[in-house]
Scaffold this motif. Structure first.
Motif, PDB file in Angstrom:
ATOM      1  N   SER A   1      67.684  29.475 -57.269  1.00  0.00           N
ATOM      2  CA  SER A   1      67.361  28.206 -56.605  1.00  0.00           C
ATOM      3  C   SER A   1      66.150  28.362 -55.692  1.00  0.00           C
ATOM      4  O   SER A   1      65.289  27.478 -55.637  1.00  0.00           O
ATOM      5  N   ALA A   2      66.069  29.491 -54.985  1.00  0.00           N
ATOM      6  CA  ALA A   2      64.921  29.724 -54.113  1.00  0.00           C
ATOM      7  C   ALA A   2      63.628  29.837 -54.921  1.00  0.00           C
ATOM      8  O   ALA A   2      62.601  29.248 -54.562  1.00  0.00           O
ATOM      9  N   ALA A   3      63.681  30.581 -56.030  1.00  0.00           N
ATOM     10  CA  ALA A   3      62.493  30.713 -56.879  1.00  0.00           C
ATOM     11  C   ALA A   3      62.104  29.369 -57.485  1.00  0.00           C
ATOM     12  O   ALA A   3      60.915  29.030 -57.570  1.00  0.00           O
ATOM     13  N   SER A   4      63.097  28.579 -57.905  1.00  0.00           N
ATOM     14  CA  SER A   4      62.814  27.267 -58.482  1.00  0.00           C
ATOM     15  C   SER A   4      62.209  26.328 -57.449  1.00  0.00           C
ATOM     16  O   SER A   4      61.279  25.574 -57.749  1.00  0.00           O
ATOM     17  N   LEU A   5      62.740  26.382 -56.225  1.00  0.00           N
ATOM     18  CA  LEU A   5      62.217  25.517 -55.161  1.00  0.00           C
ATOM     19  C   LEU A   5      60.774  25.886 -54.839  1.00  0.00           C
ATOM     20  O   LEU A   5      59.926  25.009 -54.643  1.00  0.00           O
ATOM     21  N   LEU A   6      60.472  27.176 -54.801  1.00  0.00           N
ATOM     22  CA  LEU A   6      59.094  27.618 -54.560  1.00  0.00           C
ATOM     23  C   LEU A   6      58.169  27.194 -55.697  1.00  0.00           C
ATOM     24  O   LEU A   6      56.984  26.927 -55.480  1.00  0.00           O
ATOM     25  N   ALA A   7      58.718  27.115 -56.912  1.00  0.00           N
ATOM     26  CA  ALA A   7      57.900  26.770 -58.070  1.00  0.00           C
ATOM     27  C   ALA A   7      57.591  25.277 -58.138  1.00  0.00           C
ATOM     28  O   ALA A   7      56.474  24.878 -58.497  1.00  0.00           O
ATOM     29  N   ILE A   8      58.587  24.451 -57.792  1.00  0.00           N
ATOM     30  CA  ILE A   8      58.396  23.014 -57.959  1.00  0.00           C
ATOM     31  C   ILE A   8      57.834  22.341 -56.716  1.00  0.00           C
ATOM     32  O   ILE A   8      57.303  21.234 -56.807  1.00  0.00           O
ATOM     33  N   ALA A   9      57.940  23.013 -55.560  1.00  0.00           N
ATOM     34  CA  ALA A   9      57.499  22.377 -54.313  1.00  0.00           C
ATOM     35  C   ALA A   9      56.031  21.941 -54.351  1.00  0.00           C
ATOM     36  O   ALA A   9      55.718  20.799 -53.991  1.00  0.00           O
ATOM     37  N   PRO A  10      55.081  22.797 -54.797  1.00  0.00           N
ATOM     38  CA  PRO A  10      53.677  22.354 -54.799  1.00  0.00           C
ATOM     39  C   PRO A  10      53.433  21.126 -55.676  1.00  0.00           C
ATOM     40  O   PRO A  10      52.725  20.199 -55.276  1.00  0.00           O
ATOM     41  N   ILE A  11      54.022  21.104 -56.865  1.00  0.00           N
ATOM     42  CA  ILE A  11      53.751  20.001 -57.778  1.00  0.00           C
ATOM     43  C   ILE A  11      54.495  18.737 -57.349  1.00  0.00           C
ATOM     44  O   ILE A  11      54.025  17.610 -57.602  1.00  0.00           O
ATOM     45  N   VAL A  12      55.640  18.891 -56.677  1.00  0.00           N
ATOM     46  CA  VAL A  12      56.352  17.715 -56.160  1.00  0.00           C
ATOM     47  C   VAL A  12      55.527  17.055 -55.062  1.00  0.00           C
ATOM     48  O   VAL A  12      55.371  15.825 -55.014  1.00  0.00           O
ATOM     49  N   VAL A  13      54.987  17.867 -54.153  1.00  0.00           N
ATOM     50  CA  VAL A  13      54.136  17.331 -53.080  1.00  0.00           C
ATOM     51  C   VAL A  13      52.893  16.688 -53.672  1.00  0.00           C
ATOM     52  O   VAL A  13      52.485  15.584 -53.276  1.00  0.00           O
ATOM     53  N   PHE A  14      52.287  17.363 -54.646  1.00  0.00           N
ATOM     54  CA  PHE A  14      51.098  16.821 -55.302  1.00  0.00           C
ATOM     55  C   PHE A  14      51.407  15.499 -55.998  1.00  0.00           C
ATOM     56  O   PHE A  14      50.652  14.530 -55.902  1.00  0.00           O
ATOM     57  N   GLY A  15      52.536  15.456 -56.715  1.00  0.00           N
ATOM     58  CA  GLY A  15      52.920  14.231 -57.413  1.00  0.00           C
ATOM     59  C   GLY A  15      53.246  13.096 -56.470  1.00  0.00           C
ATOM     60  O   GLY A  15      52.987  11.929 -56.778  1.00  0.00           O
TER      61      GLY A  15
END
Length: 267
Positions: free
Chosen positions: A236-250
């Motif tokens: 979950s931590a790795a997934s959150l780190l992976a999706i956080a940049p693109i979620v903010v960008f989106g």
């Protein structure tokens, strides 16, 4: 009636947000808390999983690979799709619609159907586990979508504007740069943003064509699924780190993304 619609909208929103919210919640748990039954909603948050992810895997390395492959493949795709869409929109031939449908049909084939030949080509060309190999595959994968979206955007531009520019003596380059490009910046922006998100989230080709050197964040997440089991907190931590940049960008570019997704929807 309005109250029912509002409640229904909130219910659907919560259902859609629940997986992401639960992922974020689990990322701040220990492994024992993550697998506790019944699930623990109230707990003392910890950054233990994030520290272990950073120590075990170089997050910045995988993030950099994701940025390079997604951005470069998007720019390269726009450079290829732009002229193709321009030719199809303003110089239509008898087979233009057939070509567009054929390009779109290539997206209907499961990616696994092309895995073996693409893997062999990448191996023979020394492109396995390289950023260049992923850039080429990402570009070709998103190219049909880019052509279709830019084609729809160009079709909204009156041809008379380009004809007037030609009558004033504009060359093909001047027509494209000084007339067409300013009028279609919205189309290019929405197309680029959508394909950037698609490239960032691409997992199939990243997992099969890359490893430690060129692995993207999708490869980072896959490391936390092993034969010994799933490490839910670290995953979950790795997934959150992976999706956080693109979620903010989106989030900041959602208007352009919605515009890109609805191009040609009412035609």
């Amino acid at each position: 009636m309005l109250l029912l619609r509002t409640l229904a909208a909130w219910l659907i929103t919560l259902l859609l947000f629940f997986p992401l919210g639960w992922l974020a919640l689990t990322a701040f748990k220990t492994e024992l808390q993550a697998i506790a039954v019944p699930p623990q909603i109230f707990f003392t948050p910890t950054l233990e999983s994030f520290h272990e992810v950073q120590e075990r895997s170089d997050y910045l390395h995988y993030a950099w690979n994701s940025v390079v492959t997604s951005v470069v493949s998007t720019l390269l795709g726009l450079a290829l799709a732009g002229p193709a869409a321009y030719a199809m929109a303003f110089f239509k031939g008898p087979r233009t619609k057939d070509i567009l449908m054929w390009m779109l049909s290539t997206k209907m084939m499961p990616a696994v159907g092309a895995l073996v030949p693409i893997y062999v080509l990448a191996q023979k060309s020394a492109l396995l586990d390289t950023q260049l190999g992923l850039i080429i595959v990402f570009t070709l994968s998103n190219l049909p979508i880019m052509v279709w979206m830019l084609y729809s955007g160009f079709r909204e531009i009156p041809p008379e504007i380009l004809e007037a520019a030609r009558m004033d003596g504009a060359t093909l380059w001047q027509e494209a740069v000084q007339v067409l490009l300013p009028l279609s910046l919205g189309s290019f922006a929405s197309t680029g943003l959508l394909c950037l998100v698609l490239s960032w989230n691409e997992a199939f080709w990243s997992l099969n064509l890359s490893a430690a050197n060129a692995g993207t964040l999708a490869a980072l997440i896959a490391q936390y699924s092993s034969p010994e089991g799933l490490f839910w907190a670290k995953l979950s931590a790795a997934s959150l780190l992976a999706i956080a940049p693109i979620v903010v960008f989106g989030w900041f570019s959602q208007k352009q993304l919605v515009q890109g997704l609805t191009f040609g929807a009412v035609k």
